[in-house]
Design a protein around this motif. Structure first.
Motif, PDB file in Angstrom:
ATOM      1  N   TRP A 272       0.858  -1.185   0.000  1.00  0.00           N
ATOM      2  CA  TRP A 272       0.000   0.000   0.000  1.00  0.00           C
ATOM      3  C   TRP A 272       0.898   1.239   0.000  1.00  0.00           C
ATOM      4  O   TRP A 272       1.843   1.303   0.775  1.00  0.00           O
TER       5      TRP A 272
ATOM      6  N   ILE B 250      -1.238  -4.666   2.579  1.00  0.00           N
ATOM      7  CA  ILE B 250      -2.654  -4.966   2.757  1.00  0.00           C
ATOM      8  C   ILE B 250      -2.886  -6.456   2.521  1.00  0.00           C
ATOM      9  O   ILE B 250      -2.502  -6.997   1.478  1.00  0.00           O
TER      10      ILE B 250
ATOM     11  N   ASP C 223      -6.075  -8.759   2.379  1.00  0.00           N
ATOM     12  CA  ASP C 223      -7.529  -8.649   2.351  1.00  0.00           C
ATOM     13  C   ASP C 223      -7.905  -7.256   2.880  1.00  0.00           C
ATOM     14  O   ASP C 223      -7.499  -6.268   2.307  1.00  0.00           O
ATOM     15  N   ALA C 224      -8.639  -7.171   3.982  1.00  0.00           N
ATOM     16  CA  ALA C 224      -9.011  -5.859   4.514  1.00  0.00           C
ATOM     17  C   ALA C 224      -8.151  -5.471   5.714  1.00  0.00           C
ATOM     18  O   ALA C 224      -8.447  -4.491   6.400  1.00  0.00           O
ATOM     19  N   THR C 225      -7.073  -6.223   5.957  1.00  0.00           N
ATOM     20  CA  THR C 225      -6.222  -5.994   7.120  1.00  0.00           C
ATOM     21  C   THR C 225      -4.916  -5.351   6.696  1.00  0.00           C
ATOM     22  O   THR C 225      -4.317  -5.762   5.697  1.00  0.00           O
ATOM     23  N   ARG C 226      -4.479  -4.348   7.453  1.00  0.00           N
ATOM     24  CA  ARG C 226      -3.229  -3.662   7.114  1.00  0.00           C
ATOM     25  C   ARG C 226      -2.138  -4.036   8.110  1.00  0.00           C
ATOM     26  O   ARG C 226      -2.296  -3.883   9.322  1.00  0.00           O
TER      27      ARG C 226
ATOM     28  N   ASP D 141      -3.468  -2.257  11.288  1.00  0.00           N
ATOM     29  CA  ASP D 141      -4.128  -3.129  12.256  1.00  0.00           C
ATOM     30  C   ASP D 141      -3.080  -3.845  13.108  1.00  0.00           C
ATOM     31  O   ASP D 141      -3.174  -3.871  14.326  1.00  0.00           O
TER      32      ASP D 141
ATOM     33  N   GLU E  94      -7.665   0.456  -7.372  1.00  0.00           N
ATOM     34  CA  GLU E  94      -6.560  -0.238  -6.727  1.00  0.00           C
ATOM     35  C   GLU E  94      -5.302   0.629  -6.794  1.00  0.00           C
ATOM     36  O   GLU E  94      -5.077   1.343  -7.768  1.00  0.00           O
TER      37      GLU E  94
END
Length: 388
Positions: free
Chosen positions: A66, A85, A87-90, A119, A379
């Motif tokens: 990212w 990144i 999935d939806a977790t950083r 996260d 993206e």
């Protein structure tokens, strides 16, 4: 980058030790303004090359940088750390050469900027000469904010080793068993900077003799400056003494700059059809600027086209589906903002139903900049300023 990382087992059973791939490093000499930032980038690249394949292997093949690989240099010039990144977790990778694992020190930017915060934070010891990295623990954003100590001297959040999970196998289990775990604490956004103030700060901090610009001004100003992707890129380029890299007029005259090409911009010559030309002799190629974008798994094109007469020009920003005959779904938005992210009249086009195109036309003074936004977010989106 390949998956299937080599995992060593010669240390404590809870340690995760990954081989640094023998891939050629980037040409860091020309990408950074000072040996300090160059070495910071070197450690981050070694860390990333080792840890990203592990994340792809153990968590998700779709794990990605990212905002994108093209943006890494502008981050590493200014701040230690890299975001990935999954999935939806950083995940925030925080590399260090320090073999003392008594604490994890995370730069404030990765904790207190809403668009940067992670996260999970991975503590990574980089043993460059030995050819491996050791991921010796992790914590959450909430732990850093609630249990960590803030060090104003170097603007880091410090978490004691006793508050860090050292067994990396726990991370995958925790994500599987507790997918709804609250990992982030509340963050107070930094104020938006006025454009004139931002430009003054960029001019001041672009001096490469300022080795560590992140400590040269109060954090509220610094955070407001670099959280804006366009200003962060501008500061980075100015520190390298590069000429303007995002001038639409320059792109049309002489071609797209190398930095702009890296994020996908290109210059196209379109021959006008006979029906649209007054005569064969008067037919002229039309030059436009184009950038391919991936949105919700589909390819789109963002086009910038000069319109009007030479003495009264205006500019058309247009979004199209890259597949001939395909539409833009309802709910998509194309929006233009000023450099300091302010709206203006007729700055947005919204697809209430499926449409062939979205477009916004704008007249600009010489030297003005425009920021484009699209919803849903493309993206690898990193806010940029196009100059006119």
């Amino acid at each position: 980058m390949t998956t299937n990382p080599t995992v060593f087992t010669f240390a404590d059973s809870t340690d995760l030790i990954l081989e640094i791939p023998s891939t050629t490093l980037s040409n860091l000499e020309s990408q950074f303004s000072h040996p300090y930032s160059r070495y910071q980038a070197y450690l981050n690249e070694l860390c990333l090359n080792a840890v990203l394949p592990w994340l792809q292997e153990d968590f998700s093949l779709q794990a990605k940088l990212w905002p994108s690989s093209a943006s890494l240099a502008s981050f590493w010039e200014l701040v230690n750390g890299t975001a990935v990144i999954v999935d939806a977790t950083r995940f925030i990778l925080v590399p260090s050469e320090n073999i003392d694992h008594s604490e994890l020190r995370v730069p404030q930017e990765w904790v207190d900027l809403p668009t940067w915060a992670g996260d999970y934070y991975l503590a990574v010891e980089v043993a460059a000469d030995a050819g491996y990295v050791k991921v010796w623990g992790y914590c959450t954003h909430a732990q850093l904010k609630n249990q960590g100590k803030y060090d104003a001297g170097d603007r880091t959040y410090c978490l004691d080793e006793h508050d860090i999970v050292n067994d990396m196998s726990v991370l995958a289990v925790a994500r599987d068993l507790c997918p709804d775990e609250v990992t982030q604490a509340a963050i107070i956004p930094v104020p938006t900077l006025p454009q004139e103030q931002a430009q003054n700060l960029i001019t001041r901090l672009s001096n490469p003799e300022i080795i560590n610009p992140r400590l040269a001004i109060p954090f509220q100003l610094w955070g407001g400056l670099i959280e804006h992707g366009g200003w962060r890129q501008s500061l980075y380029e100015r520190r390298l003494r590069l000429p303007e890299q995002r001038s639409a007029l320059q792109w049309l005259r002489t071609g797209v700059s190398q930095i702009a090409e890296a994020v996908g911009w290109e210059r196209l010559n379109l021959q006008l059809s006979a029906a649209s030309a007054r005569s064969v002799e008067g037919r002229q190629p039309k030059i436009i600027l184009s950038r391919r974008l991936t949105i919700a798994g589909q390819l789109y094109e963002l086009l910038i086209t000069p319109q009007g007469e030479p003495d009264t020009p205006f500019w058309r920003f247009e979004l199209r589906n890259a597949t001939v005959g395909a539409a833009i779904p309802g709910g998509f938005k194309l929006r233009l903002l000023t450099e300091d992210l302010q709206p203006f009249p007729n700055n947005e086009d919204i697809a209430t139903t499926a449409v062939e195109q979205l477009y916004v036309e704008v007249a600009l003074e010489a030297g003005e900049g425009i920021v484009w936004e699209i919803e849903p977010l493309p993206e690898n989106y990193d806010r940029e300023i196009i100059k006119f």
